[in-house]
Design an enzyme around this catalytic site. Structure first.
Site, PDB file in Angstrom:
ATOM      1  N   ARG A   3       9.237 -14.217   4.045  1.00  0.00           N
ATOM      2  CA  ARG A   3       8.871 -13.020   4.803  1.00  0.00           C
ATOM      3  C   ARG A   3       7.801 -13.440   5.802  1.00  0.00           C
ATOM      4  O   ARG A   3       6.731 -13.912   5.410  1.00  0.00           O
ATOM      5  CB  ARG A   3       8.334 -11.931   3.869  1.00  0.00           C
ATOM      6  CG  ARG A   3       7.596 -10.826   4.600  1.00  0.00           C
ATOM      7  CD  ARG A   3       7.310  -9.619   3.758  1.00  0.00           C
ATOM      8  NE  ARG A   3       8.529  -8.870   3.499  1.00  0.00           N
ATOM      9  CZ  ARG A   3       8.564  -7.615   3.060  1.00  0.00           C
ATOM     10  NH1 ARG A   3       7.440  -6.968   2.815  1.00  0.00           N
ATOM     11  NH2 ARG A   3       9.709  -7.011   2.847  1.00  0.00           N
ATOM     12  N   HIS A  19      15.708  -7.227   8.748  1.00  0.00           N
ATOM     13  CA  HIS A  19      15.469  -7.122   7.306  1.00  0.00           C
ATOM     14  C   HIS A  19      16.835  -7.029   6.604  1.00  0.00           C
ATOM     15  O   HIS A  19      17.213  -5.982   6.084  1.00  0.00           O
ATOM     16  CB  HIS A  19      14.623  -5.877   7.031  1.00  0.00           C
ATOM     17  CG  HIS A  19      13.971  -5.862   5.680  1.00  0.00           C
ATOM     18  ND1 HIS A  19      14.102  -6.891   4.761  1.00  0.00           N
ATOM     19  CD2 HIS A  19      13.159  -4.927   5.089  1.00  0.00           C
ATOM     20  CE1 HIS A  19      13.411  -6.585   3.668  1.00  0.00           C
ATOM     21  NE2 HIS A  19      12.832  -5.407   3.841  1.00  0.00           N
ATOM     22  N   GLN A  44      17.278  -5.706   2.854  1.00  0.00           N
ATOM     23  CA  GLN A  44      17.126  -4.260   2.713  1.00  0.00           C
ATOM     24  C   GLN A  44      18.434  -3.555   3.066  1.00  0.00           C
ATOM     25  O   GLN A  44      18.874  -2.635   2.361  1.00  0.00           O
ATOM     26  CB  GLN A  44      15.993  -3.766   3.624  1.00  0.00           C
ATOM     27  CG  GLN A  44      15.794  -2.269   3.599  1.00  0.00           C
ATOM     28  CD  GLN A  44      15.244  -1.758   2.277  1.00  0.00           C
ATOM     29  OE1 GLN A  44      14.227  -2.228   1.813  1.00  0.00           O
ATOM     30  NE2 GLN A  44      15.923  -0.802   1.657  1.00  0.00           N
ATOM     31  N   ASP A  97      11.996   4.950   9.236  1.00  0.00           N
ATOM     32  CA  ASP A  97      11.050   3.907   8.821  1.00  0.00           C
ATOM     33  C   ASP A  97       9.704   4.220   9.480  1.00  0.00           C
ATOM     34  O   ASP A  97       9.626   5.058  10.389  1.00  0.00           O
ATOM     35  CB  ASP A  97      11.594   2.529   9.259  1.00  0.00           C
ATOM     36  CG  ASP A  97      10.740   1.362   8.778  1.00  0.00           C
ATOM     37  OD1 ASP A  97       9.952   1.548   7.827  1.00  0.00           O
ATOM     38  OD2 ASP A  97      10.859   0.265   9.360  1.00  0.00           O
TER      39      ASP A  97
HETATM   40  N1  NVA Z   1       9.402  -1.864   9.573  1.00  0.00           N
HETATM   41  C1  NVA Z   1       8.647  -2.099   8.353  1.00  0.00           C
HETATM   42  C2  NVA Z   1       9.562  -2.338   7.205  1.00  0.00           C
HETATM   43  C3  NVA Z   1       8.884  -2.548   5.896  1.00  0.00           C
HETATM   44  C4  NVA Z   1       9.845  -2.820   4.773  1.00  0.00           C
HETATM   45  C5  NVA Z   1       7.708  -3.264   8.558  1.00  0.00           C
HETATM   46  O1  NVA Z   1       8.128  -4.273   9.134  1.00  0.00           O
HETATM   47  O2  NVA Z   1       6.544  -3.174   8.162  1.00  0.00           O
HETATM   48  N1   CP Z   2      11.266  -2.259   1.779  1.00  0.00           N
HETATM   49  C1   CP Z   2      10.569  -3.382   1.558  1.00  0.00           C
HETATM   50  O1   CP Z   2      10.913  -4.478   1.998  1.00  0.00           O
HETATM   51  O2   CP Z   2       9.456  -3.186   0.788  1.00  0.00           O
HETATM   52  P1   CP Z   2       8.260  -4.211   0.557  1.00  0.00           P
HETATM   53  O3   CP Z   2       7.544  -4.361   1.864  1.00  0.00           O
HETATM   54  O4   CP Z   2       7.418  -3.580  -0.492  1.00  0.00           O
HETATM   55  O5   CP Z   2       8.829  -5.528   0.098  1.00  0.00           O
END
Ligand code: NVA
Ligand code: CP
Length: 303
Positions: free
Chosen positions: A102, A129, A132, A219
């Site tokens: 990540r 992502h 997800q 989101d």
């Molecule tokens: N768009 C959000 C998704 C988190 C799972 C982020 O990147 O923080």
């Molecule tokens: N939705 C998701 O990826 O959650 P986290 O940021 O908690 O891993």
């Protein structure tokens, strides 16, 4: 399939195969049927951003598959002190059977795959992502018993989620309507991909996108790394919210999903969130099952 870097790389058949395997692994786990498919294998999990779901579901999933997962915070790795990702990839490939990462830049994930010799899984970048969205598709199919022909609506930031949802939903035959404010559209690479689909629409009005939708998704307005823009974004995204008004134009049995974490009264009202808590937490659970399927396909392709 050698890696999971982005959904643009996957065929429809590969996506459906992962969803089918995810359903099977979910069934086995619920019925106490062991599936030690990755016995003796180790997954490294590199995190440059915070995580609740991704970290816990990958670590638990690996354990349930008979393997082991290592949490590697970038702050504690030499990568945090400037060791190139190319070298990290070649070193970790000598110890591990797979890497979940990540991070911010998509290029970092692509570099790991290029220089390493083990499967790389994208656990979120600024661009996408994919894990997800595989869980999201699994959840939608569980609730609606199909994917093809459903209408999917996304309201909010044209961010990593919007990018992956657009690609994933179009690839499995759903129609996709996005409502994003000017200046916050999805990535040009995704818009280029979507252009070939006449069931894709990008509009400014949330209710126009939500009309007759089977699935509504939103989101956060400010993603990880954008905390400094939060106030500016609150103004830009005003009205880009899943609320009763938006729900009134969707199908009466529409489901609502959110990747989480959610900001109540920003992108979704507390009321709609709680009315659809079953959908949203089934979705969160399916991260576990969908990612187990991804790990099996990548780390034990012969099984
Ligand atoms: N768009 C959000 C998704 C988190 C799972 C982020 O990147 O923080
Ligand atoms: N939705 C998701 O990826 O959650 P986290 O940021 O908690 O891993």
């Amino acid at each position: 399939m050698k890696h999971l870097l982005k959904l643009l790389d996957l065929s429809t058949d590969e996506i459906i195969d992962i969803l089918n395997l995810a359903d099977q692994l979910k069934y086995e786990q619920k019925h106490g049927i062991p599936h030690n498919i990755l016995k003796g294998m180790t997954l490294g999990m590199i995190f440059q951003k915070a995580s609740t779901r991704t970290r816990v579901s990958f670590e638990t999933g690996m354990y349930q598959l008979g393997g082991h997962a290592l949490f590697l915070s970038s702050k504690e790795l030499q990568i945090g002190r400037g060791e190139p990702v190319q070298d990290t990839a070649r070193v970790l490939s000598r110890y591990l059977n797979g890497i979940m990462i990540r991070t911010f830049e998509q290029s970092e994930v692509e570099n790991l795959a290029e220089y390493g010799s083990i499967p790389i899984i994208n656990g979120l970048t600024d661009f996408c992502h994919p894990c997800q969205v595989l869980a999201d598709l699994q959840t939608i199919r569980e609730y609606k018993n199909k994917l093809d022909g459903l209408k999917f609506c996304y309201i909010g930031d044209g961010n990593n989620m919007a990018n992956s949802l657009t690609v994933g939903c179009l690839k499995v035959g759903m129609s996709v309507s996005l409502a994003c404010p000017e200046g916050y559209h999805p990535d040009p690479q995704v818009l280029e991909f979507a252009k070939a689909y006449d069931n894709f629409k990008l509009v400014a009005d949330p209710k126009e996108a939500a009309a007759d939708a089977d699935v509504l998704y939103t989101d956060v307005w400010a993603s990880m790394g954008q905390e400094g823009e939060a106030e500016k974004r609150k103004i830009a995204f005003k009205g880009y919210q899943i609320n009763d008004d938006v729900m009134s134009v969707a199908k009466s049995d529409a489901m609502v999903l959110h990747c989480l974490p959610a900001h109540r009264e920003e992108e979704i009202t507390a009321k709609v969130f709680e009315q659809h808590a079953a959908d949203i937490f089934d979705e969160a659970e399916n991260r576990l099952h969908a990612q187990k399927a991804v790990m099996v396909r990548l780390m034990a392709p012969e099984k």
